[in-house]
Each structure stands twice: as C-alpha cells, then as structure tokens.
Design an enzyme around this catalytic site. Structure first.
Site, PDB file in Angstrom:
ATOM      1  N   GLY A   8       0.861  -1.187   0.000  1.00 22.29           N
ATOM      2  CA  GLY A   8       0.000   0.000   0.000  1.00 22.29           C
ATOM      3  C   GLY A   8       0.893   1.232   0.000  1.00 22.29           C
ATOM      4  N   GLY A  11       0.005   5.328  -0.949  1.00 12.86           N
ATOM      5  CA  GLY A  11      -0.897   6.209  -0.210  1.00 12.86           C
ATOM      6  C   GLY A  11      -0.180   7.329   0.528  1.00 12.86           C
ATOM      7  CD  GLN A  12      -1.921  11.436   4.915  1.00  9.70           C
ATOM      8  OE1 GLN A  12      -2.713  10.620   5.392  1.00  9.70           O
ATOM      9  NE2 GLN A  12      -1.758  12.644   5.417  1.00  9.70           N
ATOM     10  CG  ASP A  34      -0.136   1.227  -4.331  1.00 14.00           C
ATOM     11  OD1 ASP A  34      -0.212   1.655  -3.161  1.00 14.00           O
ATOM     12  OD2 ASP A  34      -1.042   1.373  -5.172  1.00 14.00           O
ATOM     13  CB  ILE A  35      -3.533  -2.397  -5.653  1.00 14.72           C
ATOM     14  CG1 ILE A  35      -4.438  -3.297  -6.511  1.00 14.72           C
ATOM     15  CG2 ILE A  35      -4.191  -1.049  -5.367  1.00 14.72           C
ATOM     16  CD1 ILE A  35      -5.715  -3.713  -5.809  1.00 14.72           C
ATOM     17  CE1 TYR A 142      -9.230   3.157   8.551  1.00 14.09           C
ATOM     18  CE2 TYR A 142      -9.818   4.507  10.450  1.00 14.09           C
ATOM     19  CZ  TYR A 142      -8.875   4.052   9.540  1.00 14.09           C
ATOM     20  OH  TYR A 142      -7.586   4.509   9.623  1.00 14.09           O
ATOM     21  CE  LYS A 146      -6.902   0.991  10.478  1.00 14.63           C
ATOM     22  NZ  LYS A 146      -5.790   0.381   9.733  1.00 14.63           N
TER      23      LYS A 146
HETATM   24  N1  SER Z   1      -7.231   9.485   9.289  1.00 14.63           N
HETATM   25  C1  SER Z   1      -8.130   8.383   9.495  1.00 14.63           C
HETATM   26  C2  SER Z   1      -9.495   8.703   9.043  1.00 14.63           C
HETATM   27  O1  SER Z   1      -9.883   9.838   9.194  1.00 14.63           O
HETATM   28  C3  SER Z   1      -8.167   8.001  10.951  1.00 14.63           C
HETATM   29  O2  SER Z   1      -7.286   6.990  11.187  1.00 14.63           O
HETATM   30  O3  SER Z   1     -10.188   7.854   8.593  1.00 14.63           O
END
Ligand code: SER
Length: 316
Positions: A8, A11-12, A34-35, A142, A146
């Site tokens: 990944g 990404g940021q 990365d994909i 999300y 986690k």
């Molecule tokens: N930056 C993330 C989000 O806002 C939080 O881990 O989803």
C-alpha cells in the site's frame, strides 16, 4: 529490519515511509508495493517497485521470497468516510490485506507493522486523555476492522510468536500525497485551500477536537516502534500516539495569523461529524512514551509554519 516491503506504498503514509526507510536501511533494502500500476510507475523512479494486490496471497508470497523480506509494513486500508460508503468492501480490503500479511509473516518469520487508528474507539470511550487500555466499541466499519486487526495481531503474537507491532494513528498531516476518504483529511486540505483560494469550507464543526500528528513524527513512530527492544514492550497492538489535539477553529485562527485574508465557513458533513464525535478529543500516549521512547517533536505552530511553506513551494 534488513529487507523491508511497504504494502500500500502509494498512499499518504507509504509515499513518505518508503524514502524514510530507504535513508535508514539503504535503497536496495526497501520494496514499494501497490495495487495501482500508475502509482507504481511514479514510485519506480525512487524505489524498487512491485504491483501487488495484497488480497492475492500467492503474488504477495512471491514478493517476500524474491526479496528475502523480513519486515512488512502493511498500509492497505480504506479510510473511515470511504468505508461508510461501502462497508463490505472496506471489510474485504482492510481485513483481507491484514490476514494475508499475518499468515505470510508467520510463514516467513517477518516482523509486521499495521497501523491502527483513533477510529478504533467509539462513543462510550472516555474522550479526554483516552487511556491506552479502555472501552473499544467503534461505530464505523473502519473502526471495527481496526479493533479486529489489533486483536488478531496480538493473537498471532501470543499464539504463533509473530512479531506484530502497531500504533493507533490519529489524523496525519502531510504535504506529499493527499489522504483520501478520511474524517481527519480536512486538516490537510485546509492548507491547500488557504494558499490557493484564501478560504476553506470545513466539513467538521468548529469545535470538534481530534488528535493529530505531523508526518515526520508519524514516520519516526513506525521505525522507532519496530526497532524497539521487544523486552521493553508491555503492549503491542496498538499504542496510542499523538502530538497535538485541535479543532477546526484552532487551525483556522493559526492560518489567519499567517494569511490575514483567510476565511472559513462551516458546511458540516453529517457522516463525518458523527464519526468525529465518536473519536477521542485527545489521547493519553504515556505507554508509548514509557515502553519505546515515543517523543514527537512537531507541535501545532511549528507544523502550521512548515505546512504553509511546503505547500506554497509545491503550488508555484
Ligand atoms: N485518518 C483516518 C481517518 O480519518 C483516521 O485513522 O479515517
């Protein structure tokens, strides 16, 4: 850590973690996977690059074998706001990439870092100085991923001895690749809008406090934790880490001090507002400080100065 793969990597966090790791461990020892083939094309000029769908365990395995990988940074995730648009896909991607990483880390005896998040907390978590060990009942897919990820990572450590470690990242502010689909993204976007248009429309209410970290500290958190002497670690998955807690009004007034014409209006996004309201206002990160020496250096004023400078340069 000798041979590292960042999965990944486009990404940021990944686009900045790759050069950070290269500086420390050598360019030939870091693989960026990365994909997205276009992203890989961009990364190719700076790193060894592989196109990889982390859900394809065979392809993932080949990369570990090819480069004799001993450390994995698994950054694959759909973030909180995007996750709410398609919860099933968020579960498939976030958990699929983690399970494959855990299984392969077990098979190839790799250390594994997978970030957790402030999203792992929920409405009934204490919101101020949120403790390391506390109630975790998130209300986003999300966050559900986690918390599950933290538990699974600890399980693989205690059951199979896999060296899993992670941190609960707050919002990460950076001036490289943009974040996408997160609730904390406003704290990055505001700087671009302030410089380009001198105005910003905030999707979160003025007084919504959230923890934040500036990217250089986030990168240090990754490497410091993975390099920490395991005998000092009481916790593993995952450590609270933070450097600042602020609300949109605080950030706007900081920017206004530096760009007096800057104006903000509030057009609240109800999905993001609800998510942010369920997350901590500020976390207690004393366990990370005690167990592996976490000690961030960037505070809000220094971060704001640096962001404005960097983005001004970038936009010329
Ligand atoms: N930056 C993330 C989000 O806002 C939080 O881990 O989803």
């Amino acid at each position: 850590m000798k041979n590292i793969v960042v999965v990944g990597a486009g990404g940021q966090i990944g686009t900045e973690l790759v050069p950070h790791l290269q500086k420390r461990y050598g360019e030939d020892h870091v693989v960026a996977a990365d994909i997205n083939p276009e992203m890989c094309e961009k990364l190719r000029s700076m790193a060894i690059t592989e196109v990889l769908d982390a859900l394809d365990i065979q392809a993932y395995k080949e990369i570990l074998k090819k480069y004799q990988i001993d450390s994995i940074f698994n950054l694959v995730a759909l973030l909180s706001a995007t996750g709410e648009k398609n919860p099933q896909l968020a579960w498939q991607i976030n958990m699929g990439a983690l399970l494959n990483s855990l299984e392969l880390a077990k098979e190839y005896r790799c250390a594994l870092f997978t970030p957790s998040s402030i999203g792992a907390f929920g409405h009934n978590t204490p919101h101020r100085q949120t403790p390391q060990d506390t109630v975790m009942r998130p209300t986003t897919i999300y966050g559900v991923c986690k918390v599950t990820g933290e538990l699974l990572s600890d399980y693989y450590y205690t059951r199979f001895g896999v060296d899993t470690r992670s941190v609960r990242f707050p919002g990460i502010i950076s001036n490289g690749a943009l974040p996408g689909g997160g609730t904390t993204d406003y704290a990055v976007e505001i700087f671009y809008e302030a410089i380009k248009k001198k105005r910003f429309t905030s999707p979160l209410p003025a007084d919504t406090y959230l923890d934040m970290l500036y990217m250089p500290d986030a990168l240090e958190a990754c490497t410091q934790l993975m390099e920490a002497d395991p005998s000092t670690l009481i916790h593993r998955n995952s450590f609270n880490v933070t450097a600042m807690s602020f609300c949109p009004a605080d950030l706007c007034s900081d920017i206004k001090k530096r760009i007096p014409e800057f104006e903000v209006e509030y057009r609240v996004n109800p999905v993001m507002q609800e998510i942010a309201a369920s997350w901590p206002d500020s976390m207690d990160d004393s366990c990370a400080r005690q167990e592996w020496g976490w000690n961030p250096v960037w505070d809000r004023p220094s971060m704001v100065d640096d962001m404005l400078l960097a983005i001004e340069k970038k936009l010329v």
